[in-house]
Motif scaffolding. Structure first.
Motif, PDB file in Angstrom:
ATOM      1  N   ASP A   1      30.764  49.125  45.500  1.00  0.00           N
ATOM      2  CA  ASP A   1      31.510  50.515  44.864  1.00  0.00           C
ATOM      3  C   ASP A   1      31.396  50.571  43.634  1.00  0.00           C
ATOM      4  OD1 ASP A   1      33.194  48.692  43.887  1.00  0.00           O
ATOM      5  OD2 ASP A   1      34.897  49.038  45.120  1.00  0.00           O
TER       6      ASP A   1
ATOM      7  N   ASP B   1      42.405  45.140  43.505  1.00  0.00           N
ATOM      8  CA  ASP B   1      40.982  44.955  42.687  1.00  0.00           C
ATOM      9  C   ASP B   1      40.745  43.608  42.501  1.00  0.00           C
ATOM     10  OD1 ASP B   1      40.409  47.611  43.308  1.00  0.00           O
ATOM     11  OD2 ASP B   1      40.712  48.177  41.248  1.00  0.00           O
TER      12      ASP B   1
ATOM     13  N   SER C   1      33.183  50.825  40.881  1.00  0.00           N
ATOM     14  CA  SER C   1      33.718  49.884  40.003  1.00  0.00           C
ATOM     15  C   SER C   1      32.675  48.575  39.752  1.00  0.00           C
ATOM     16  CB  SER C   1      34.980  49.360  40.439  1.00  0.00           C
ATOM     17  OG  SER C   1      35.446  48.532  39.423  1.00  0.00           O
ATOM     18  N   SER C   2      32.312  48.070  41.144  1.00  0.00           N
ATOM     19  CA  SER C   2      31.306  46.819  40.809  1.00  0.00           C
ATOM     20  C   SER C   2      30.150  47.086  40.498  1.00  0.00           C
ATOM     21  CB  SER C   2      31.320  46.331  42.583  1.00  0.00           C
ATOM     22  OG  SER C   2      32.598  46.134  43.090  1.00  0.00           O
TER      23      SER C   2
ATOM     24  N   PRO D   1      39.162  40.328  45.575  1.00  0.00           N
ATOM     25  CA  PRO D   1      37.644  40.056  46.058  1.00  0.00           C
ATOM     26  C   PRO D   1      37.165  39.037  45.081  1.00  0.00           C
ATOM     27  CG  PRO D   1      38.075  42.462  45.974  1.00  0.00           C
ATOM     28  CD  PRO D   1      39.112  41.829  45.613  1.00  0.00           C
ATOM     29  N   SER D   2      37.467  39.055  43.642  1.00  0.00           N
ATOM     30  CA  SER D   2      36.785  38.152  42.908  1.00  0.00           C
ATOM     31  C   SER D   2      37.384  36.893  42.958  1.00  0.00           C
ATOM     32  CB  SER D   2      37.118  38.698  41.277  1.00  0.00           C
ATOM     33  OG  SER D   2      38.301  38.716  41.167  1.00  0.00           O
TER      34      SER D   2
ATOM     35  N   ARG E   1      41.048  44.372  52.826  1.00  0.00           N
ATOM     36  CA  ARG E   1      40.636  45.247  53.822  1.00  0.00           C
ATOM     37  C   ARG E   1      41.768  46.100  54.239  1.00  0.00           C
ATOM     38  NH1 ARG E   1      35.824  41.877  56.813  1.00  0.00           N
ATOM     39  NH2 ARG E   1      34.308  41.958  54.831  1.00  0.00           N
TER      40      ARG E   1
ATOM     41  N   THR F   1      30.313  38.942  45.591  1.00  0.00           N
ATOM     42  CA  THR F   1      31.477  39.815  45.803  1.00  0.00           C
ATOM     43  C   THR F   1      31.126  41.084  46.437  1.00  0.00           C
ATOM     44  OG1 THR F   1      32.506  38.622  43.885  1.00  0.00           O
ATOM     45  CG2 THR F   1      33.585  40.465  44.930  1.00  0.00           C
TER      46      THR F   1
ATOM     47  N   GLU G   1      29.539  54.893  50.003  1.00  0.00           N
ATOM     48  CA  GLU G   1      30.803  55.500  49.821  1.00  0.00           C
ATOM     49  C   GLU G   1      30.887  56.917  50.544  1.00  0.00           C
ATOM     50  OE1 GLU G   1      32.017  54.021  45.372  1.00  0.00           O
ATOM     51  OE2 GLU G   1      30.568  55.845  45.693  1.00  0.00           O
TER      52      GLU G   1
ATOM     53  N   THR H   1      33.530  44.125  48.221  1.00  0.00           N
ATOM     54  CA  THR H   1      33.457  45.352  47.655  1.00  0.00           C
ATOM     55  C   THR H   1      32.545  46.536  48.225  1.00  0.00           C
ATOM     56  OG1 THR H   1      32.117  44.902  45.906  1.00  0.00           O
ATOM     57  CG2 THR H   1      34.409  44.295  45.584  1.00  0.00           C
ATOM     58  N   GLN H   2      31.689  46.119  49.021  1.00  0.00           N
ATOM     59  CA  GLN H   2      30.271  47.137  49.257  1.00  0.00           C
ATOM     60  C   GLN H   2      30.063  47.870  48.373  1.00  0.00           C
ATOM     61  OE1 GLN H   2      32.676  49.334  52.502  1.00  0.00           O
ATOM     62  NE2 GLN H   2      32.086  47.858  54.008  1.00  0.00           N
TER      63      GLN H   2
ATOM     64  N   LYS I   1      43.404  47.808  51.502  1.00  0.00           N
ATOM     65  CA  LYS I   1      42.774  49.179  51.163  1.00  0.00           C
ATOM     66  C   LYS I   1      42.993  50.190  52.152  1.00  0.00           C
ATOM     67  CE  LYS I   1      39.255  48.764  47.727  1.00  0.00           C
ATOM     68  NZ  LYS I   1      39.406  49.633  46.581  1.00  0.00           N
TER      69      LYS I   1
END
Length: 768
Positions: A303, A659, A305-306, A662-663, A636, A296, A360, A300-301, A639
């Protein structure tokens, strides 16, 4: 320890119903709903058909509505009879029946034919009214069925309490005569409980609950003979403490098994019981969760949280692998490989996190390439670690079965006991206890690598059974050594040894099943599935042409699941369409993608009815893959939109929804791309694909109205995406308004059901 108590229906399950979350746990309830779902689907379909309907079509729809109302009237009469006979659910049952009756009448009114002033047939009410009525009807009927199911649960609870009372009486007996009387009554009650729990086990849908019920029933079945012989031994030798220890252990195990039955029938309202310990987390699941998070990261690149989630799950993986590295039976070579792969996973995650931190601040082409490289590297490391853990666990189990020490160890214990040689008994007991510990270790590691929840649960309870039974056999052998001429003690030891061998056979079967699961083996050939008409599945083999199609009838469970999931999908697309229709901006990228996803989901719904242009499951999986990819693009755009919204509570709600995307997308893509072998596996893949599509669709349905409010309140500009700028819009493999049944087919469908209740037979079957 389980104790007797009054019969009661858990208030959390019997009186509190959420109309949006009436989860069906049993096959019988699901199958009962199939005819109703079929009829309602017919009504909803024709409500959506564009254009004025002929009088013939309207009459056909009216007959279907009347048939539904008649079936509901008969259905609720059965439900009210159940309520009259069960005071603890009477109020809730009558309330649910009243809702169902009103919903049925509402359906009938919505399908009534109306005429204008010139005598021409008027088009029926709009689709939203029918959708609301359908939801209300299904909710009310499901509630009635769930309440009726509580009656079945009450019967199991009553039988269980009788067994507990008999156990208490047996435990307090002082003479052989009294024991024989109590045990005779206990046997009859155990037979009744075995029948009821067996039926419940077969009816359960959830694999984990089925595995737990199977474990509880196996313990009770095998413990019955052990209870008989251990109690006889204790009565014959009342001053022998090892004999008492053995008997008490049997009582404890049986009460734990009865507690496990409680957990299953009450759907988790009681805590899991496994010798007082809740089973530990499965390493396979933790590794799979981490792999999903790493995959994932492309969306999410990586981020913050990930990164936090990945670090937490990696710590869980490392904690659970301690069972492998700390085991005395793990070879040095296996241990070193596991430790090296764990360290490599930490290093890979650190590198991945560093790239995410850099992105980021500023995204560049180099960062994107590095991110992809580290994701690929970490996925490889985690896959290698999973394979290494599998090899470690399976090698330990293979070593045990290669040595095949069980029969020799048991024979030595019996011989030492028969000779009354306490010194030899102590020596052989030590060896047997060490062997028991090795079996427990092997079971624990097998549970960690089990690829399915039922296999993991079976491994947990196999470990627990061996752990409990080992000391009992040692204690019985000691009893025999103290009383070497006792025939009852010898008989009891033989029974316990036979039970031990049964558990070892269970373990060997478990090893084979887990090994097959790890290797993806199956006895069935790979097939494709298709739904050309409700109730049938053509099996299309690899490399074949459509001429090779051989229809195979869906069983009741598959038909029920497909019908229910399809209708839920249909209702979700209607809700999403209603939300997107509020927007007037033609270049709004969020709405374009949401509508496109709704249209794709609708084509998947048509597939569940055997209609539309998705002909095989491969078509379905490809459409779901497009659906997931479109969800990533929507993520995207959302976002970008969210970044323009000022801080407020609605923005927080929107962020929590976004959020989740993505999952869901990654899980859907993972499911659609995973290989399957055999009809059962392919059908499960269809089921999982549709459920994950529903999860994503439900999230988007929650996002669109929030975006609408925020855009209006703060005058936020939504991202634009003219069609000519799209790189390649995902193909929608069907169209919204086509492939409907004609009025004749609807009339045929309604007339075939109007003269009978499609629900009553299944309802009465539940009661009996």
């Amino acid at each position: 320890m389980a104790t007797a108590g009054p019969i009661r229906i858990n208030s959390a399950s019997a009186s509190k119903f959420d109309s949006k979350n009436l989860e069906i746990k049993t096959k019988s309830i699901e199958q009962t709903l199939v005819p109703l779902v079929t009829q309602i689907t017919t009504l909803v379909n024709h409500r959506e058909k564009v254009g004025k309907k002929s009088e013939k079509t309207c009459k056909a729809i009216e007959r279907v509505g009347q048939a539904v109302n008649l079936a509901i009237e008969r259905f609720v009469s059965v439900g009210e009879a159940i309520g009259d006979n069960n005071a603890d659910i009477k109020a809730d049952m009558f309330d649910a029946c009243r809702e169902a009756r009103l919903a049925g009448e509402n359906i009938a009114k919505l399908t009534d034919i109306t005429y204008d002033e010139s005598g021409q047939v008027m088009s029926p009410a709009d689709k939203s009214a029918m959708v609301r009525a359908a939801r209300g009807l299904l909710s009310a009927v499901t509630r009635v069925l769930l309440l009726a199911d509580r009656v079945v649960i009450k019967q199991i609870q009553a039988a269980k309490l009788k067994v507990i009372e008999s156990l208490n009486k047996i435990e307090n007996t002082k003479t052989f005569t009294e024991f024989v009387q109590c045990f005779s009554q206990f046997g009859k009650e155990m037979v009744e409980l075995a029948h009821l729990t067996g039926d419940r086990q077969n009816d359960l849908k959830d694999g984990k609950m089925k595995a737990k019920m199977a474990a509880a029933r196996a313990i009770l079945e095998r413990s019955t003979m052990m209870l008989l012989t251990s109690c006889k031994t204790c009565l014959r030798h009342p001053d022998c403490s090892p004999a008492k220890e053995t008997r008490n252990g049997v009582f404890v195990n049986m009460r734990h098994a009865l507690g496990l039955i409680d957990e299953v029938i009450n759907d988790g309202y009681t805590q899991p019981v496994q010798n007082g310990v809740t089973p530990s987390r499965n390493t396979h699941n933790a590794l799979q969760e981490l792999l999903d998070l790493v995959e994932t990261a492309r969306v999410t690149q990586a981020d913050k949280s990930s990164r936090d989630k990945m670090l937490y799950v990696l710590d869980t993986v490392i904690d659970t692998t301690q069972d492998f590295t700390d085991s005395a039976y793990t070879s040095h070579e296996h241990r070193e490989r596991i430790l090296a792969l764990r360290d490599r996973a930490r290093t890979d995650l650190r590198s991945l996190a560093n790239v995410g931190t850099a992105m980021e601040k500023r995204i560049s082409k180099q960062h994107e390439q590095e991110l992809e490289a580290y994701i690929t590297q970490m996925c490889k490391t985690l896959t290698d670690l999973k394979k290494q853990l599998q090899n470690t666990a399976l090698d330990q189990a293979s070593e045990i079965f290669r040595s095949n020490d069980d029969q020799d160890l048991l024979a030595n214990l019996k011989e030492a006991g028969s000779l009354g040689d306490l010194d030899r008994m102590e020596e052989h007991s030590g060896k047997f206890s060490e062997h028991s510990e090795q079996l427990q270790e092997a079971s624990r590691l097998l549970g960690h690598i089990a690829g399915t929840a039922p296999l993991a649960i079976t491994a947990d309870y196999t470990e627990n059974n061996i752990k409990c039974l080992g000391p009992q056999i040692v204690a019985l052998a000691t009893t025999l050594a103290i009383h070497p001429s006792s025939k009852i003690a010898k008989e009891s030891l033989d029974v316990f040894c036979d039970t031990w061998e049964s558990n070892i056979n269970d373990l060997s079967l478990l090893v084979k099943e887990i090994n097959d699961c790890c290797q993806g083996k199956t006895t069935e050939k790979q097939v494709y599935l298709s739904l050309p008409r409700p109730g049938y599945i053509p099996l299309i083999k690899h490399g074949s042409t459509p001429k090779c199609i051989k229809p195979a009838k869906l069983d009741a469970e598959e038909q029920a699941k497909i019908a229910k999931l399809g209708l839920e999908m249909k209702l979700m697309t209607s809700e999403l369409d209603a939300e997107t229709d509020k927007w007037s901006d033609p270049d709004n990228d969020i709405i374009k993608r949401a509508k496109n996803m709704s249209s794709m989901a609708y084509s998947m719904y048509l597939f569940t009815r055997g209609e539309g242009m998705l002909k095989t499951t491969q078509d379905l999986f490809k459409q779901a893959e497009y659906f997931g990819e479109e969800g990533i693009k929507l993520f995207r755009s959302l976002k970008q939109f969210s970044a323009q919204v000022p801080e407020c509570s609605l923005r927080t709600d929107l962020a929590s929804f976004i959020d989740q995307i993505p999952s869901y997308c990654q899980q859907l893509l993972f499911i659609t791309k995973s290989p399957t072998m055999g009809k059962i596996a392919t059908f499960n893949k269809v089921d999982n694909t549709i459920q994950e599509t529903q999860n994503l669709l439900s999230t988007i349905s929650g996002i669109v109205p929030v975006c609408y409010v925020l855009a209006a309140k703060f005058h936020v500009l939504t991202p634009t995406s003219p069609i000519h700028k799209w790189r390649s819009p995902p193909p929608v493999m069907d169209y919204r308004y086509n492939n409907y049944e004609d009025s004749d087919s609807v009339a045929s469908s309604s007339s075939s059901r109007s003269d009978r209740s499609p629900l009553r037979g299944s309802m009465e079957k539940i009661l009996h």
